[in-house]
Design an enzyme around this catalytic site. Structure first.
Site, PDB file in Angstrom:
ATOM      1  N   TYR A  54       4.235 -64.186 -37.232  1.00 19.08           N
ATOM      2  CA  TYR A  54       5.148 -63.222 -37.859  1.00 19.08           C
ATOM      3  C   TYR A  54       6.570 -63.765 -37.872  1.00 19.08           C
ATOM      4  CZ  TYR A  54       7.704 -58.839 -38.599  1.00 19.08           C
ATOM      5  OH  TYR A  54       8.551 -57.863 -39.083  1.00 19.08           O
ATOM      6  N   HIS A 106       4.356 -50.329 -31.624  1.00 20.76           N
ATOM      7  CA  HIS A 106       5.300 -50.973 -30.723  1.00 20.76           C
ATOM      8  C   HIS A 106       5.451 -50.139 -29.445  1.00 20.76           C
ATOM      9  CE1 HIS A 106       6.689 -53.023 -34.515  1.00 20.76           C
ATOM     10  NE2 HIS A 106       6.545 -54.037 -33.691  1.00 20.76           N
ATOM     11  N   GLY A 133       8.609 -51.088 -49.647  1.00 22.81           N
ATOM     12  CA  GLY A 133       8.178 -50.592 -48.341  1.00 22.81           C
ATOM     13  C   GLY A 133       8.844 -49.280 -47.965  1.00 22.81           C
ATOM     14  N   GLY A 135       7.467 -46.908 -44.821  1.00 24.94           N
ATOM     15  CA  GLY A 135       7.491 -47.338 -43.433  1.00 24.94           C
ATOM     16  C   GLY A 135       8.697 -46.826 -42.681  1.00 24.94           C
ATOM     17  N   LEU A 136       8.778 -47.197 -41.433  1.00 25.53           N
ATOM     18  CA  LEU A 136       9.887 -46.783 -40.577  1.00 25.53           C
ATOM     19  C   LEU A 136      11.231 -47.193 -41.172  1.00 25.53           C
ATOM     20  CD1 LEU A 136      11.063 -45.777 -37.838  1.00 25.53           C
ATOM     21  CD2 LEU A 136      10.586 -48.067 -36.938  1.00 25.53           C
ATOM     22  N   LEU A 191      13.191 -51.218 -33.523  1.00 23.59           N
ATOM     23  CA  LEU A 191      13.563 -49.956 -34.165  1.00 23.59           C
ATOM     24  C   LEU A 191      12.640 -48.826 -33.729  1.00 23.59           C
ATOM     25  CD1 LEU A 191      14.094 -51.311 -37.785  1.00 23.59           C
ATOM     26  CD2 LEU A 191      15.868 -50.821 -36.093  1.00 23.59           C
ATOM     27  N   PRO A 215      17.084 -56.726 -37.658  1.00 23.34           N
ATOM     28  CA  PRO A 215      17.188 -55.580 -36.753  1.00 23.34           C
ATOM     29  C   PRO A 215      16.472 -55.848 -35.433  1.00 23.34           C
ATOM     30  CG  PRO A 215      16.379 -54.928 -38.930  1.00 23.34           C
ATOM     31  CD  PRO A 215      16.279 -56.415 -38.841  1.00 23.34           C
ATOM     32  N   THR A 216      16.995 -55.271 -34.371  1.00 24.62           N
ATOM     33  CA  THR A 216      16.321 -55.292 -33.083  1.00 24.62           C
ATOM     34  C   THR A 216      15.158 -54.303 -33.125  1.00 24.62           C
ATOM     35  OG1 THR A 216      16.696 -55.149 -30.704  1.00 24.62           O
ATOM     36  CG2 THR A 216      17.808 -53.498 -32.070  1.00 24.62           C
TER      37      THR A 216
END
Length: 348
Positions: free
Chosen positions: A137, A180, A11, A14-15, A167, A164-165
């Site tokens: 999810y 998001h 991945g 992605g971010l 992001l 992670p919270t």
């Protein structure tokens, strides 16, 4: 890990994955393997098996996932649980079969109960009902945590799960339907500002459209106009946000310096909740966040809160004591992070 270690980032576009790739390159790691989704479909068991057999990576960062905001999670429930379960099952199992030395599995703080005590400690996992809108999810990510724990306990592997919270940062998803809250706010308020300034060509370029009336009609569906931006809910829920580059630094720090045995107390008879929260331990209301974004972008219109839409969980703040005790703490404050993210979006 050492500089020559063969590292696979699942991945990497992605971010999360792009931030990990940048961090590793900056630290001098020069043997990094990546594959696009077109090159390797991680939901395909045979393809993943063949990849691990041919590449035999030493270390794996499992950052690949199907992600989205509240609308996407609630609408495409089957897609989210299927894709995420398949990805992590294939990558974790093939990592075991092909002797990967250490794996880092990335999840999300949505694994915690909807009404979890705040701030959320790792021990609160599976103590109550999940938030309904993203339950599929969350279930997938909880299964990933348990899979890593189970392989470690049965096979002696060294797999670590981090949660992670929320992001944000470069390469975030700015899709108006699926993004998001923070990238959605940035794009909506930016487009509202362009409309208010009659910068119609910039609006059309941003949306990839050729007709202004079509563009305005499309944006109105997301509550965006020259006079204001609609925001779902009351604005009262509080959320925590972590700069993606900070998240990547925490992940690489853990892979370089910590093992599965560092994630739990030796005297406990039952080994569970070995995952690690990654966050700042600080939160902000959606209303304060929206006002901050509005001020940074320089939009003069109104922010309109639609209380007929769901708020979601009222507060989601991570307890980062475990992470801090392991030796890492965040560095980027939210306002400066939003400024950098907005500049990245405008340039891209």
């Amino acid at each position: 890990m050492n500089i020559e270690s063969k590292i696979y980032i699942a991945g990497h576009r992605g971010l999360v994955g792009s931030a990990l790739l940048d961090n590793l390159k900056q630290k001098g790691y020069n043997n990094i393997i990546t594959r696009t989704h077109k090159e390797l479909d991680l939901t395909n068991q045979k393809s993943v098996e063949d990849f691990f057999a041919s590449e035999t990576p030493d270390y794996v960062f499992l950052a690949a996932a199907k992600v989205g905001g509240i609308i996407a999670n609630n609408t495409y429930r089957a897609d989210f649980i299927y894709a995420n379960m398949m990805i992590q099952n294939n990558v974790i199992h093939q990592s075991y079969k092909h002797g990967v030395k250490k794996l880092l599995f990335l999840g999300s703080t949505c694994i915690y109960p909807k009404n979890s005590p705040q701030p959320m400690k790792e021990e609160y996992l599976l103590t109550d009902t999940l938030e309904y809108t993203n339950e599929p999810y969350a279930i997938a990510k909880i299964a990933g945590i348990k899979m890593c724990e189970s392989y470690n306990l049965q096979y002696g592997t060294n797999y670590i799960s981090v949660m992670p919270t929320n992001l944000y940062g470069p390469n975030d998803n700015f899709d108006l339907e699926k993004s998001h809250v923070l990238p959605a706010l940035i794009r909506k308020i930016h487009l509202a500002k362009l409309l208010s300034q009659n910068k119609n060509e910039e609006v059309l370029k941003d949306l990839g459209l050729s007709n202004l009336e079509d563009a305005k009609a499309y944006l109105s569906g997301f509550g965006v106009s020259e006079s204001g931006v609609e925001i779902w809910g009351s604005g009262k829920p509080k959320r925590e946000f972590l700069w993606s580059k900070d998240m990547a630094d925490a992940c690489v720090f853990i892979m370089e310096n910590r093992d599965f045995s560092d994630t739990f107390s030796e005297e406990k008879k039952e080994i569970r909740n070995t995952h690690i929260n990654i966050g700042t331990g600080e939160d902000i209301s959606i209303k304060e966040l929206a006002e901050t974004v509005k001020a940074i972008i320089g939009f003069k219109g109104n922010l309109l809160y639609n209380i007929d839409k769901p708020d979601g969980t009222l507060r989601k703040l991570t307890d980062v004591s475990k992470l801090n005790d392991l030796g890492w703490k965040h560095t980027m404050d939210l306002e400066n992070g939003i400024k950098e993210m907005y500049e990245w979006y405008r340039n891209k």
